[in-house]
Design a protein around this motif. Structure first.
Motif, short mmCIF file in Angstrom:
data_model
loop_
_atom_site.label_atom_id
_atom_site.label_comp_id
_atom_site.label_asym_id
_atom_site.label_seq_id
_atom_site.Cartn_x
_atom_site.Cartn_y
_atom_site.Cartn_z
N LYS A 111 2.63 -0.82 12.91
CA LYS A 111 2.71 -0.64 14.40
C LYS A 111 1.52 -1.59 15.17
N GLN A 112 0.78 -1.73 14.19
CA GLN A 112 -0.20 -2.74 14.35
C GLN A 112 0.03 -4.22 14.58
N GLY A 113 1.19 -4.54 14.20
CA GLY A 113 1.86 -5.67 14.25
C GLY A 113 1.83 -6.37 12.59
N PHE A 114 1.50 -5.92 11.54
CA PHE A 114 1.40 -6.50 10.40
C PHE A 114 2.73 -6.80 9.81
N ARG A 115 2.89 -8.01 8.84
CA ARG A 115 4.10 -7.86 7.91
C ARG A 115 3.48 -7.13 6.45
N VAL A 116 3.92 -5.98 6.52
CA VAL A 116 3.45 -5.21 5.30
C VAL A 116 4.68 -5.03 4.06
N VAL A 117 4.17 -5.24 3.00
CA VAL A 117 4.88 -5.15 1.62
C VAL A 117 4.45 -4.12 1.02
N ARG A 118 5.24 -3.01 0.80
CA ARG A 118 5.12 -2.09 -0.17
C ARG A 118 5.46 -2.47 -1.43
N LEU A 119 4.79 -2.69 -2.31
CA LEU A 119 5.11 -3.09 -3.75
C LEU A 119 5.34 -2.08 -4.91
N LYS A 120 6.31 -1.79 -5.44
CA LYS A 120 6.49 -0.83 -6.26
C LYS A 120 7.02 -1.26 -7.65
N GLY A 121 6.52 -0.85 -8.64
CA GLY A 121 6.96 -1.02 -9.91
C GLY A 121 8.45 -0.71 -10.07
N GLY A 122 9.29 -1.31 -10.83
CA GLY A 122 10.60 -1.13 -10.88
C GLY A 122 11.57 -1.35 -9.75
N ASP A 123 12.25 -0.31 -9.46
CA ASP A 123 13.09 -0.34 -8.12
C ASP A 123 12.44 0.70 -7.09
N PRO A 124 12.48 0.44 -5.92
CA PRO A 124 11.93 1.62 -5.01
C PRO A 124 12.75 2.91 -4.90
N PHE A 125 14.16 2.66 -5.09
CA PHE A 125 14.99 3.75 -4.99
C PHE A 125 15.50 4.59 -6.12
N ILE A 126 14.77 4.40 -7.27
CA ILE A 126 15.00 4.80 -8.41
C ILE A 126 13.57 5.37 -9.06
N PHE A 127 13.26 6.41 -8.81
CA PHE A 127 11.88 7.39 -8.91
C PHE A 127 11.08 6.66 -8.46
N GLY A 128 11.08 6.00 -7.33
CA GLY A 128 10.17 5.09 -6.79
C GLY A 128 9.62 5.92 -5.66
N ARG A 129 10.30 7.01 -4.90
CA ARG A 129 9.92 7.64 -3.71
C ARG A 129 10.04 6.81 -2.36
N GLY A 130 10.79 5.85 -2.69
CA GLY A 130 11.29 5.04 -1.35
C GLY A 130 12.14 5.62 -0.51
N GLY A 131 12.81 6.36 -0.97
CA GLY A 131 13.69 7.29 0.25
C GLY A 131 12.88 7.89 1.17
#
Length: 283
Positions: A111-131
């Motif tokens: 909301k401050q206008g930044f391009r943010v990358v949330r970098l996660k080991g493995g896959d975000p949707f497999i035990f990564g709490r991406g959901g």
């Protein structure tokens, strides 16, 4: 009639291919959202050469990167010096930031206008709490996209020479979290005991004695092959094999360290039959 030639238009024989235009889709957006956006990016199991092209592009163009402890140093080195790097990794009983605070930080930065990358080991949707994270982003009207990564089960198994499925030995595979909540074993163990099946436990080092005990208790053969892969796909990869009765002692003798992946099934025995020596990356 347009007087451009077929070659100029890129349609005739010998025509140059049209330039690749990278798309940021699939992306969820809200017309009332801010200019910033969040990309949940899977960093894979460790080897930087396993990154997707899209993951690499987003990492190298990010303004702010929130990263987990499982992201390898070689991948972190790809982040531009101009980008702010924020460690939000979690270890057993030691969370740098609680998950709800990570979720809110993503919202605030976007909301401050930044391009943010949330970098996660493995896959975000497999035990990564991406959901959980995209639920918060969507609820706040923040633009986001999800970039899948090679999950640890696939990457680590491949580099260890263990096929997760095999026509003769395993027609199915199941991913299970080995991070047992409150040190309990409240899992559907009976469902896991099947023939021609491979089990993969993520984060299973601490719970390994319980995993082996419960599988045997619910009917799995004590001599079922099992492998524990530590720091898979990296230069520090370590593979320890045994069976359900012997693996705990073998892991203790080898002083195996997290992060680890546990693979249970007849497919593990193929590693020894193949006399596997390859698979490790060259950086």
């Amino acid at each position: 009639m347009n007087d451009k030639s077929e070659q100029e238009l890129g349609t005739g024989v010998g025509a140059r291919p049209a330039p690749v235009r990278y798309r940021t889709n699939p992306i969820t957006s809200n017309p009332n959202s801010s200019a910033g956006e969040v990309a949940l990016v899977g960093a894979g199991p460790g080897d930087p050469e396993l990154l997707t092209l899209k993951a690499w592009r987003l990492i190298t163009s990010a303004e702010i990167v929130l990263y987990d402890r499982l992201v390898s140093p070689e991948i972190l080195a790809l982040i531009p010096d101009s980008a702010e790097k924020i460690h939000v990794g979690k270890q057993r009983a030691n969370h740098t930031l609680p998950q709800d605070q990570i979720n809110q930080r993503l919202v605030d930065l976007a909301k401050q206008g930044f391009r943010v990358v949330r970098l996660k080991g493995g896959d975000p949707f497999i035990f990564g709490r991406g959901g959980e994270e995209i639920e918060t982003l969507a609820g706040a009207g923040v633009r986001f996209q999800v970039v899948p990564g090679i999950t640890a089960a696939s990457g680590c198994a491949a580099y260890a020479g263990i096929p997760l499925t095999h026509r003769d030995h395993a027609q199915s595979v199941r991913f299970v979290t080995g991070h047992l909540k409150n040190n309990t074993c409240d899992l559907p163990w009976k469902d896991y005991v099947q023939t021609n099946h491979t089990l993969v436990f993520y984060m299973g080092l601490v719970g390994l004695p319980i995993i082996c005990e419960q599988l045997i208790k619910h009917g799995m053969a004590p001599d079922m092959p099992i492998a524990l892969i530590s720091k898979g796909t990296t230069r520090e990869q370590q593979v320890v094999t045994g069976n359900l009765e012997t693996i705990v002692q073998r892991v203790h003798e080898e002083a195996v360290q997290a992060p680890t992946l546990v693979i249970v099934g007849q497919v593990v025995a193929l590693r020894d039959r193949l006399d596997w020596v390859g698979g490790l990356p060259i950086f």
